[in-house]
Design a protein around this motif. Structure first.
Motif, PDB file in Angstrom:
ATOM      1  N   GLY A  33       0.832  -1.211   0.000  1.00  0.00           N
ATOM      2  CA  GLY A  33       0.000   0.000   0.000  1.00  0.00           C
ATOM      3  C   GLY A  33       0.862   1.255   0.000  1.00  0.00           C
ATOM      4  O   GLY A  33       0.841   2.045   0.952  1.00  0.00           O
ATOM      5  N   VAL A  34       1.629   1.437  -1.092  1.00  0.00           N
ATOM      6  CA  VAL A  34       2.566   2.562  -1.155  1.00  0.00           C
ATOM      7  C   VAL A  34       1.804   3.830  -1.575  1.00  0.00           C
ATOM      8  O   VAL A  34       2.073   4.436  -2.598  1.00  0.00           O
ATOM      9  CB  VAL A  34       3.712   2.269  -2.157  1.00  0.00           C
ATOM     10  CG1 VAL A  34       4.850   3.261  -1.949  1.00  0.00           C
ATOM     11  CG2 VAL A  34       4.222   0.859  -1.990  1.00  0.00           C
ATOM     12  N   GLY A  35       0.805   4.201  -0.763  1.00  0.00           N
ATOM     13  CA  GLY A  35      -0.015   5.370  -1.073  1.00  0.00           C
ATOM     14  C   GLY A  35       0.580   6.631  -0.469  1.00  0.00           C
ATOM     15  O   GLY A  35       1.767   6.671  -0.105  1.00  0.00           O
ATOM     16  N   GLY A  36      -0.264   7.655  -0.355  1.00  0.00           N
ATOM     17  CA  GLY A  36       0.202   8.925   0.176  1.00  0.00           C
ATOM     18  C   GLY A  36       0.625   8.807   1.634  1.00  0.00           C
ATOM     19  O   GLY A  36       1.697   9.280   2.027  1.00  0.00           O
ATOM     20  N   PRO A  67      -4.409  -3.871  -9.090  1.00  0.00           N
ATOM     21  CA  PRO A  67      -4.128  -3.460 -10.476  1.00  0.00           C
ATOM     22  C   PRO A  67      -3.881  -1.956 -10.624  1.00  0.00           C
ATOM     23  O   PRO A  67      -2.982  -1.545 -11.356  1.00  0.00           O
ATOM     24  CB  PRO A  67      -5.395  -3.890 -11.225  1.00  0.00           C
ATOM     25  CG  PRO A  67      -5.953  -5.024 -10.422  1.00  0.00           C
ATOM     26  CD  PRO A  67      -5.595  -4.744  -8.987  1.00  0.00           C
ATOM     27  N   HIS A  68      -4.645  -1.118  -9.877  1.00  0.00           N
ATOM     28  CA  HIS A  68      -4.469   0.325 -10.053  1.00  0.00           C
ATOM     29  C   HIS A  68      -3.191   0.854  -9.402  1.00  0.00           C
ATOM     30  O   HIS A  68      -2.890   2.044  -9.507  1.00  0.00           O
ATOM     31  CB  HIS A  68      -5.709   1.100  -9.579  1.00  0.00           C
ATOM     32  CG  HIS A  68      -5.923   1.029  -8.106  1.00  0.00           C
ATOM     33  ND1 HIS A  68      -7.041   0.464  -7.538  1.00  0.00           N
ATOM     34  CD2 HIS A  68      -5.166   1.441  -7.066  1.00  0.00           C
ATOM     35  CE1 HIS A  68      -6.950   0.527  -6.227  1.00  0.00           C
ATOM     36  NE2 HIS A  68      -5.820   1.117  -5.921  1.00  0.00           N
ATOM     37  N   ASP A  69      -2.431  -0.015  -8.724  1.00  0.00           N
ATOM     38  CA  ASP A  69      -1.147   0.412  -8.162  1.00  0.00           C
ATOM     39  C   ASP A  69      -0.042   0.476  -9.209  1.00  0.00           C
ATOM     40  O   ASP A  69       1.077   0.917  -8.915  1.00  0.00           O
ATOM     41  CB  ASP A  69      -0.710  -0.528  -7.030  1.00  0.00           C
ATOM     42  CG  ASP A  69      -1.524  -0.311  -5.763  1.00  0.00           C
ATOM     43  OD1 ASP A  69      -1.900   0.844  -5.500  1.00  0.00           O
ATOM     44  OD2 ASP A  69      -1.773  -1.298  -5.041  1.00  0.00           O
ATOM     45  N   SER A 192       0.626  -3.335  11.111  1.00  0.00           N
ATOM     46  CA  SER A 192      -0.423  -2.542  10.472  1.00  0.00           C
ATOM     47  C   SER A 192      -0.259  -1.078  10.860  1.00  0.00           C
ATOM     48  O   SER A 192      -0.076  -0.757  12.031  1.00  0.00           O
ATOM     49  CB  SER A 192      -1.804  -3.016  10.930  1.00  0.00           C
ATOM     50  OG  SER A 192      -2.782  -2.029  10.612  1.00  0.00           O
ATOM     51  N   CYS A 193      -0.315  -0.194   9.872  1.00  0.00           N
ATOM     52  CA  CYS A 193      -0.266   1.249  10.148  1.00  0.00           C
ATOM     53  C   CYS A 193      -1.556   1.902   9.672  1.00  0.00           C
ATOM     54  O   CYS A 193      -1.568   3.075   9.308  1.00  0.00           O
ATOM     55  CB  CYS A 193       0.926   1.883   9.458  1.00  0.00           C
ATOM     56  SG  CYS A 193       2.508   1.230  10.013  1.00  0.00           S
ATOM     57  N   ASP A 194      -2.630   1.132   9.613  1.00  0.00           N
ATOM     58  CA  ASP A 194      -3.900   1.725   9.212  1.00  0.00           C
ATOM     59  C   ASP A 194      -4.586   2.335  10.413  1.00  0.00           C
ATOM     60  O   ASP A 194      -4.313   2.003  11.563  1.00  0.00           O
ATOM     61  CB  ASP A 194      -4.790   0.682   8.528  1.00  0.00           C
ATOM     62  CG  ASP A 194      -4.453   0.561   7.052  1.00  0.00           C
ATOM     63  OD1 ASP A 194      -4.681   1.540   6.333  1.00  0.00           O
ATOM     64  OD2 ASP A 194      -3.942  -0.498   6.650  1.00  0.00           O
TER      65      ASP A 194
END
Ligand code: NAD
Length: 497
Positions: A33-36, A67-69, A192-194
């Motif tokens: 999950g390499v998001g913002g 897929p959208h990553d 987990s860092c959520d």
């Protein structure tokens, strides 16, 4: 020139760059999950350690599982894993810093087997996650693992030992843990860092439940040996806009395909419960390592999150559309501080090492940062998940101890008024809530039955039966109907003065 290892030496001096030799990095944390948020938080803390000459052997391998990553992974790959983190100060100043802690990236759909191999590899010591709250597949009604979720069906049916490849984070982690177990090797830690309470415990319960459906022995082994530390994370990280990308290029000459923007504040309170695989010396970068995360979590939920609710509906009804507009209005700022001081804070256990007064003031300042541009619409969404989790426990605790409940009652009433679906200027409100039909019907009924909204026991328990609460709630609702949000707050403010 596009950002990369080659061009990094030529950047404008105002742009901070890694002070360490990136060729010396060894990746031992695999992140999904390499998001913002990950790039504004964990990756930033590791980069800070590396700048101090520490943790060079704790670099990141970022994995895109969906897929959208593809776009973020391709962007990072083209930039040698580098990206710019732009801190937005309240006075409009931008503080850009190139982060170098991501040493490798992988796109799982292209080669899932390579991801399982990377996770099985001894080099992998921690697997960290920011896969959103929904990514844990918790059934909203039962609180248990949702084995019926469509996304998990392929991995449930797959035979990983027979050579099938996983498609989800659950599948990747469990397949790799199984291989490590069979090879008699130590597991990695799952971190987990959520943004969910007890995030480590939830990750453990859900992943073990998934494993149990495949192999009970593996599930038992995971329960006994895999560490899942809990943590509380905090840093407002809005979605990067095309304007953010253009401004970085124009003002600083950095051509970055996907920078990250965030507020100056950052906090990470992490349970020091890592296994023999160890951990980076996070404390040297300002992470608070503690034995028990719960008091910090409660502080965040009952002060930060509940205050967001306290400003959202009242602010929206009185015509504001952004969080900073509300927090900059002295009438609202005073109300927020009063809620936190008189009703939120008294319900908290001792929070070691935190100056609560400073924390409360800082919250109002953070909300008032005009650069973050957080919308009230976002804060008003999914209220039926939020008010019951964040504010109702405060009310219950104060009713139990004889504490104050008036300001919380006004916040609940402001949601009831908001759910009528029309603001004070007569404009329709787009109520976004998975229980939209139910809450809007209840709000519509309160014309004839003022307690209609509060009677929903799934949301409020027995609050409608508690006279001390209903008295305050009915007075607040009546005032919101007759005078509106601003005048209601003005009356409250004159009364307290
Ligand atoms: P984002 O959309 O930028 O990134 C999310 C990443 O997670 C994407 O790469 C996405 O593909 C991946 N993902 C989503 N669901 C997944 C799944 N089921 N399996 C695997 N990967 C999945 O979002 P963000 O702003 O980085 O936020 C991510 C999470 O971080 C939030 O849901 C929250 O729990 C936490 N967080 C965010 C903030 C914030 O201000 N943005 C603050 C604190 C915590």
């Amino acid at each position: 020139v596009p950002l990369s290892d080659k061009t990094i030496g030529d950047l404008d001096a105002r742009v901070a760059v890694p002070a360490y030799d990136r060729s010396k990095l060894a990746a031992s944390i695999v992140h999904f999950g390499v998001g913002g948020f990950h790039r504004a938080h964990e990756a930033m803390y590791l980069d800070a350690l590396m700048n101090q000459g520490e943790a060079l052997d704790w670099a990141l391998c970022g994995v895109g599982a969906l897929p959208h990553d593809r776009r973020i992974i391709d962007t990072l790959r083209a930039q040698d894993g580098l990206y710019t983190l732009v801190v937005k100060h309240p006075d409009g100043r931008l503080e850009p810093r190139v982060i170098g802690s991501i040493a490798e990236v992988m796109f799982a759909p292209d080669d899932p087997g390579a991801v399982v191999d990377r996770l099985t590899d001894e080099r992998t010591r921690i697997v960290s996650l920011t896969i959103t709250e929904g990514g844990y597949l918790v059934n909203q009604v039962t609180g248990e693992f949702d084995a019926k979720d469509p996304s998990i069906q392929a991995d449930l049916a797959a035979d990983f030992t027979g050579g099938d490849s996983p498609t989800t984070v659950f599948g990747f982690i469990v397949a790799a843990l199984d291989r490590r177990r069979r090879q008699g090797r130590a597991p990695f830690t799952v971190m987990s860092c959520d943004n969910l309470p007890d995030n480590g415990d939830v990750a453990k319960r859900m992943m073990t439940a998934f494993a149990r459906l495949k192999d009970p022995e593996l599930a038992d082994w995971m329960e006994s040996y895999v560490p899942f530390p809990n943590c509380m994370v905090d840093r407002i990280t809005p979605v990067t806009t095309p304007e953010d990308i253009a401004r970085l290029a124009e003002e600083f000459g950095v051509e970055d395909g996907w920078p990250v923007v965030c507020e100056p504040f950052t906090q990470w309170v992490l349970e020091d419960a890592f296994g023999e695989a160890g951990r980076p010396p996070f404390e040297d970068a300002g992470v608070q390592l503690v034995d028990d995360v719960v008091p910090y979590e409660l502080m965040k939920l009952r002060l930060l999150n509940a205050s967001h609710q306290a400003l959202a509906y009242l602010g929206y009804l009185s015509g504001y559309r952004y969080a900073h507009e509300v927090a900059q209005d002295p009438l609202f700022a005073t109300f927020l501080l009063a809620y936190m001081e008189r009703e939120g804070s008294p319900t908290l256990p001792e929070v070691p090492g935190v100056d609560l007064d400073g924390y409360r003031r800082q919250l109002v300042e953070r909300f008032a940062n005009p650069e973050v541009r957080d919308t009230l619409a976002r804060l008003c969404a999914e209220s039926s998940d939020r008010i019951p989790k964040w504010l109702v426990p405060v009310i219950r605790e104060n009713l139990r101890t004889g504490g104050e409940i008036e300001l919380s009652a006004l916040v609940v009433a402001s949601w009831a008024r908001y759910a009528e679906g029309v603001d004070e200027q007569g404009n329709a409100i787009d109520v976004v809530d998975r229980l939209k039909d139910k809450v809007m019907a209840a709000a519509a009924a309160q014309k004839d039955d003022p307690l209609a909204f509060l009677r929903d026991r799934d949301l409020f328990g027995d609050l409608a039966d508690v006279e001390r609460f209903t008295t305050a709630y009915l007075a607040a609702l009546k005032s919101l109907h007759e005078k509106g949000a601003r005048e209601t707050l003005e009356a409250w403010s004159n009364q307290t003065r």
